[in-house]
Design an enzyme around this catalytic site. Sequence first.
Site, PDB file in Angstrom:
ATOM      1  N   CYS A   1      34.124  37.094  49.846  1.00 60.88           N
ATOM      2  CA  CYS A   1      33.630  38.298  49.182  1.00 60.88           C
ATOM      3  C   CYS A   1      34.224  39.499  49.868  1.00 60.88           C
ATOM      4  O   CYS A   1      33.950  39.750  51.030  1.00 60.88           O
ATOM      5  CB  CYS A   1      32.108  38.361  49.199  1.00 60.88           C
ATOM      6  SG  CYS A   1      31.450  39.881  48.492  1.00 60.88           S
TER       7      CYS A   1
ATOM      8  N   PHE B   1      45.949  30.588  35.802  1.00 63.03           N
ATOM      9  CA  PHE B   1      46.120  29.176  35.458  1.00 63.03           C
ATOM     10  C   PHE B   1      47.564  28.722  35.633  1.00 63.03           C
ATOM     11  O   PHE B   1      48.124  28.054  34.772  1.00 63.03           O
ATOM     12  CB  PHE B   1      45.648  28.894  34.027  1.00 63.03           C
ATOM     13  CG  PHE B   1      44.154  28.875  33.885  1.00 63.03           C
ATOM     14  CD1 PHE B   1      43.389  27.932  34.545  1.00 63.03           C
ATOM     15  CD2 PHE B   1      43.514  29.816  33.099  1.00 63.03           C
ATOM     16  CE1 PHE B   1      42.008  27.915  34.426  1.00 63.03           C
ATOM     17  CE2 PHE B   1      42.129  29.816  32.971  1.00 63.03           C
ATOM     18  CZ  PHE B   1      41.374  28.860  33.630  1.00 63.03           C
TER      19      PHE B   1
ATOM     20  N   ARG C   1      49.835  26.305  36.633  1.00 58.66           N
ATOM     21  CA  ARG C   1      49.718  24.864  36.864  1.00 58.66           C
ATOM     22  C   ARG C   1      51.096  24.214  36.835  1.00 58.66           C
ATOM     23  O   ARG C   1      52.116  24.881  36.917  1.00 58.66           O
ATOM     24  CB  ARG C   1      48.790  24.242  35.820  1.00 58.66           C
ATOM     25  CG  ARG C   1      47.392  24.870  35.788  1.00 58.66           C
ATOM     26  CD  ARG C   1      46.638  24.649  37.095  1.00 58.66           C
ATOM     27  NE  ARG C   1      45.400  25.421  37.197  1.00 58.66           N
ATOM     28  CZ  ARG C   1      44.225  25.017  36.754  1.00 58.66           C
ATOM     29  NH1 ARG C   1      44.115  23.846  36.148  1.00 58.66           N
ATOM     30  NH2 ARG C   1      43.153  25.781  36.911  1.00 58.66           N
TER      31      ARG C   1
ATOM     32  N   ARG D   1      52.589  25.332  33.108  1.00 66.70           N
ATOM     33  CA  ARG D   1      52.158  26.441  32.254  1.00 66.70           C
ATOM     34  C   ARG D   1      51.613  27.578  33.105  1.00 66.70           C
ATOM     35  O   ARG D   1      51.299  27.424  34.286  1.00 66.70           O
ATOM     36  CB  ARG D   1      51.080  25.977  31.288  1.00 66.70           C
ATOM     37  CG  ARG D   1      49.790  25.474  31.972  1.00 66.70           C
ATOM     38  CD  ARG D   1      48.826  24.905  30.936  1.00 66.70           C
ATOM     39  NE  ARG D   1      47.660  24.268  31.539  1.00 66.70           N
ATOM     40  CZ  ARG D   1      46.505  24.878  31.735  1.00 66.70           C
ATOM     41  NH1 ARG D   1      46.362  26.144  31.358  1.00 66.70           N
ATOM     42  NH2 ARG D   1      45.481  24.239  32.273  1.00 66.70           N
TER      43      ARG D   1
END
Length: 381
Positions: free
Chosen positions: A227, A369, A371, A374
């Site tokens: 955080c 994302f 990966r 992609r």
Amino acid sequence: MQIQAWLTLPSNRQLINKRAMMIAENNVEYDPAYSDRLLVDSVANNASAQTSPQTIESAVAPLARYHLAHQHYYPLDSESSHDMVSADTRRVNIEYQHPSLAVEAAVAIVINGIHYAVLMASPHQLEYLAVGFLFSEGLIQHSYELLDWDVIPLNDITDYQQLFHDPSTQSLIDDNSPDKNIESSALAQDLTQLQDYDIYLVNLTISQRCHQRIQAQRRQLAGRTGCGMCGITGLTQALPDLSAYHRHDIQQVDTSRPSLDYLLNIRQQVDVMQHTHQLTGAVHAAATLHKQQLYLFEDVGRHNALDKLIGWQLRHNIKISCVVMTSRLSIELVQKSIRGRIPWLVGMSAPTSTAVRVAERYSLGLAGFLRDDRVTYYTGH
């Protein structure tokens, strides 16, 4: 040539030199006296292409430790595979292990004698963490405004006693304490408790102009892992106006959208070079390509990893076009990237809706994302 050595933890106060080496091949050493895995900075064959000779030194800090654990599991065989009827009769196997656990250290940031923050971080590349943190806090604008620094590990009772009785570090004692003249018995109890923690004191000296900014916004911050906003009071401090850091001000940097092949190349190199994560499975990384060389910064806190990268960028006056994070992309990472005038921030997980909205407002390229085959672009269409 690679440099390797058997190392032990220091027993007394030891100053880690300011010019800690930043990017190098990490080799794992085991010291049975302390059951620590020490990640040793080793000068690899291509170190000269990564850092200047003045920055190459071996800074020793335990980044992972062995710990006795036992894993309970069902064996994967034909008799016990997903048979709900026989689930109660399956035999639980127990395997005793000594997994490597990531070290999470308390890093006390003291600026011009003023205790400013306590960060929970990996005790590595603390110079860059300090510079990036000061920049992200808006306390410095350029690395030359940081005049001097020392990193001091606190290893034993003697170190703690010196710290608590040193007038120059009295600000580390709770300002709200009714009695700063702590009795010896109470002090001994507090110091015994502190031995549960890895503690590093980072003493920073900044210019007088920057010191005035500290006086204007001084706060006590207890930073928690994962955080970047803990301890912040006031919405304007947590959600600042970043118009002064607009992407249109970026010069001599490629701001075009990074291709899928470019990002997958970075992802592949990160997977290979993220040594501490391979050992522990508990750290994040921020990485960038500069002159075809990958620079990687690991930390138990994703915001700390990005601060280390930004600190390295400032110290070496380097312009970068894209940063890849192994984590999700939350608002504090977007804010740090905007302040650092980083054109593109890419995560291996998803961004939050607030992160996307703020990135769009300030023209930060954002993708997630990332990966095996992609990536999803959320801004910069």
